[in-house]
Design a protein around this motif. Structure first.
Motif, short mmCIF file in Angstrom:
data_model
loop_
_atom_site.label_atom_id
_atom_site.label_comp_id
_atom_site.label_asym_id
_atom_site.label_seq_id
_atom_site.Cartn_x
_atom_site.Cartn_y
_atom_site.Cartn_z
N GLU A 10 0.83 -1.21 0.00
CA GLU A 10 0.00 0.00 0.00
C GLU A 10 0.87 1.26 0.00
N ALA A 11 1.96 1.24 0.75
CA ALA A 11 2.88 2.38 0.77
C ALA A 11 3.49 2.60 -0.61
N GLN A 12 3.86 1.52 -1.29
CA GLN A 12 4.43 1.63 -2.64
C GLN A 12 3.41 2.24 -3.61
N LYS A 13 2.17 1.82 -3.53
CA LYS A 13 1.12 2.37 -4.40
C LYS A 13 0.97 3.87 -4.16
N PRO A 26 12.81 11.44 -3.02
CA PRO A 26 12.75 11.62 -1.57
C PRO A 26 11.36 11.36 -0.98
N MET A 27 10.32 11.70 -1.74
CA MET A 27 8.95 11.45 -1.28
C MET A 27 8.68 9.94 -1.25
N LEU A 28 9.07 9.25 -2.29
CA LEU A 28 8.92 7.79 -2.34
C LEU A 28 9.63 7.16 -1.15
N ALA A 29 10.87 7.56 -0.91
CA ALA A 29 11.65 7.00 0.18
C ALA A 29 11.00 7.27 1.54
N GLU A 30 10.47 8.45 1.73
CA GLU A 30 9.84 8.79 3.01
C GLU A 30 8.58 7.96 3.25
N VAL A 31 7.80 7.76 2.22
CA VAL A 31 6.60 6.92 2.37
C VAL A 31 7.00 5.50 2.77
N LEU A 32 8.03 4.97 2.13
CA LEU A 32 8.50 3.63 2.46
C LEU A 32 9.06 3.58 3.89
N ARG A 33 9.79 4.61 4.28
CA ARG A 33 10.33 4.67 5.64
C ARG A 33 9.21 4.66 6.67
N GLN A 34 8.18 5.45 6.42
CA GLN A 34 7.06 5.52 7.35
C GLN A 34 6.29 4.20 7.41
N ALA A 35 6.39 3.40 6.36
CA ALA A 35 5.74 2.08 6.35
C ALA A 35 6.59 1.03 7.07
N GLY A 36 7.77 1.42 7.54
CA GLY A 36 8.60 0.51 8.31
C GLY A 36 9.83 -0.02 7.59
N ALA A 37 10.10 0.44 6.36
CA ALA A 37 11.29 -0.01 5.64
C ALA A 37 12.51 0.74 6.15
N LEU A 38 13.59 0.00 6.40
CA LEU A 38 14.85 0.60 6.84
C LEU A 38 15.86 0.66 5.70
N ILE A 39 15.96 -0.43 4.96
CA ILE A 39 16.89 -0.55 3.83
C ILE A 39 16.12 -1.13 2.65
N ASN A 40 16.39 -0.61 1.46
CA ASN A 40 15.85 -1.18 0.22
C ASN A 40 17.05 -1.48 -0.67
#
Length: 140
Positions: A10-13, A26-40
């Motif tokens: 859902e965060a990726q969408k 940076p916006m994409l990365a922040e959404v992923l970070r807020q979803a709990g991702a630490l490293i991609n």
């Protein structure tokens, strides 16, 4: 499907729907970070992506490979890589186009540290290029 996978999906969408209108990568990365991702961690040209999540879980996503068959691996071309990054940041390329341009610039993988806000791009001989990205605020 696992809750953490659903949350990441859902965060990726959301991130892909707002990324070029409101801050690019940076916006994409922040959404992923807020979803709990630490490293991609991305591997090219196979387009495998691994997410290390905050709860000690890891998720793998397999996208369509950029190539099939045998190819010479391009040498790292930092200038071409930076051009691909800037084009993507400006919203002038799709994510698949960015991946293809990165591969052509000699990138075999990259790690996004979503906490430190930096991306390390790797060439086949261990060479690398690091780029920091700014913090952003999500206003959706």
């Amino acid at each position: 499907m696992n809750d953490i996978i659903n949350k990441l999906t859902e965060a990726q969408k959301l991130a892909m729907s707002i990324r070029h209108q409101s801050g690019g990568f940076p916006m994409l990365a922040e959404v992923l970070r807020q979803a709990g991702a630490l490293i991609n961690r991305w591997s090219l040209p196979d387009c495998q992506s691994i997410y290390l999540m905050h709860n000690n879980e890891a998720i793998v996503q397999q996208e369509t490979p950029l190539i099939t068959g045998n190819y010479l691996i391009p040498k790292l071309n930092q200038e071409a890589l930076i051009l691909a990054i800037r084009k993507d940041q400006a919203g002038h390329s799709t994510f698949p186009e960015f991946l293809q341009a990165s591969w052509k610039a000699g990138i075999i993988g990259y790690d996004v540290d979503l906490t430190a806000r930096e991306v390390r791009y790797y060439g086949v001989y261990g060479e690398s290029y690091v780029e920091e990205y700014p913090a952003v605020t999500i206003e959706v």
